[in-house]
Write a protein that holds these residues in place. Sequence first.
Motif, PDB file in Angstrom:
ATOM      1  N   LEU A  54     -25.053   6.882  77.250  1.00 33.49           N
ATOM      2  CA  LEU A  54     -24.346   8.000  77.881  1.00 33.49           C
ATOM      3  C   LEU A  54     -23.367   8.632  76.899  1.00 33.49           C
ATOM      4  CD1 LEU A  54     -23.712   9.718  80.343  1.00 33.49           C
ATOM      5  CD2 LEU A  54     -22.130   7.945  81.118  1.00 33.49           C
ATOM      6  N   ALA A  55     -22.690   7.790  76.126  1.00 32.66           N
ATOM      7  CA  ALA A  55     -21.735   8.307  75.139  1.00 32.66           C
ATOM      8  C   ALA A  55     -22.454   9.104  74.052  1.00 32.66           C
ATOM      9  CB  ALA A  55     -20.948   7.148  74.525  1.00 32.66           C
ATOM     10  N   TYR A  56     -23.620   8.618  73.635  1.00 33.72           N
ATOM     11  CA  TYR A  56     -24.381   9.284  72.576  1.00 33.72           C
ATOM     12  C   TYR A  56     -24.896  10.642  73.043  1.00 33.72           C
ATOM     13  CZ  TYR A  56     -28.105  10.223  69.192  1.00 33.72           C
ATOM     14  OH  TYR A  56     -28.912  10.814  68.261  1.00 33.72           O
ATOM     15  N   GLU A  57     -25.332  10.710  74.290  1.00 32.19           N
ATOM     16  CA  GLU A  57     -25.921  11.941  74.816  1.00 32.19           C
ATOM     17  C   GLU A  57     -24.876  12.942  75.276  1.00 32.19           C
ATOM     18  OE1 GLU A  57     -28.527  10.624  77.887  1.00 32.19           O
ATOM     19  OE2 GLU A  57     -30.134  10.040  76.490  1.00 32.19           O
ATOM     20  N   ALA A  58     -23.607  12.531  75.363  1.00 27.92           N
ATOM     21  CA  ALA A  58     -22.553  13.435  75.811  1.00 27.92           C
ATOM     22  C   ALA A  58     -22.339  14.533  74.773  1.00 27.92           C
ATOM     23  CB  ALA A  58     -21.254  12.672  76.049  1.00 27.92           C
ATOM     24  N   ALA A  59     -22.535  15.768  75.175  1.00 24.01           N
ATOM     25  CA  ALA A  59     -22.421  16.894  74.244  1.00 24.01           C
ATOM     26  C   ALA A  59     -20.973  17.277  73.995  1.00 24.01           C
ATOM     27  CB  ALA A  59     -23.191  18.096  74.788  1.00 24.01           C
TER      28      ALA A  59
END
Length: 352
Positions: A54-59
């Motif tokens: 989720l952190a990685y995909e957060a734009a």
Amino acid sequence: MTINLTKYGLTTAVQVDLTKENGQILGRIIGQHRDWYQVITTAGERSAQVTGKLAYEAASPAAFPAVGDWVYLASSADNQAQIEAIEPRQSVLARGAVNHQDGQIIATNINTIFICMSLNADFNVRRLERYLTIAWDSGALPVIVLTKADVCTDLATKLRAVADVSVGVPTITCSAETGQGLDELQPYLTTGQTVAFVGSSGVGKSTLINRLLGQDILATKSIRTDDDKGRHTTTSRQLIPLPTGACVIDTPGMRELQIFMGDLNQTFAEIAALATQCKFNDCTHTSEPGCAVRAAVEAGTVTSERLQSYQKLQREMSYQGLNSRQLEQAKIQRMFGGKQAMKRVKQRYHRD
């Protein structure tokens, strides 16, 4: 013990299941402390962090959980859990923030925003315009709550000043000390409703919430006697269920409220309406011929202070999303008309 999430705002309108097919558990963010979140679920309260995915995909920072969010947790036997997904938000209250080009989320999934302003020496309609601007953009209903009515000696004058900048917005005058006006808050505090209290430090948000709770849960501090300004008491956002069935989100005091996104057409409805009558579609209401807004100022139907506030917030909103270089260029353009004009001003200044 099973927790009934309706106490924390779960309604059929949320349109979520208590558990997803893959075993994820539904919860609501009720507190945040940096990277850690307090989440309430049917099994009780849990501490949680976002998953690496989720952190990685957060734009952007806005893509991370915030107080008020409905989230899904990975199934876990202990009190620590991981947030795997965030339900789509019904409303978002956000403000501008240093180093956050997309703003900072204050609270989500709120039905009503109580904009608190005290009726003492810290009374400020220009600040109220700022709060109304972000509130109208949030998707929630703004309600003005004028606090500390028990110490106000010129209530009629201040009510007129508020009415001039808040057309169509309900206004409640109250006092947490005497209980005046608390009954007028009740229609917004029914089961399934989530309300957020916002305002500067010292306006009495925490004291007012304590009265609604029926007990002193939130810490409070006295204001400074020299200027009626408050000291920060609430340091983080938190969601608390009320005895009425509603939920309340308390927020830290914000003396300097930067605009991230907002609805100026709602906050300054009379100026927006006049602007449609200007000769030029891109009129800045400064020196253009045929400006209906300037004509209204000259006629006395719109105050110059009101127009200046509108233009200031308009410029501030136009700066959001710019990097430092673009921001500097925008300010140079506004102040001097461009770099060459700025150089000429500097040369003239040094020559003189």
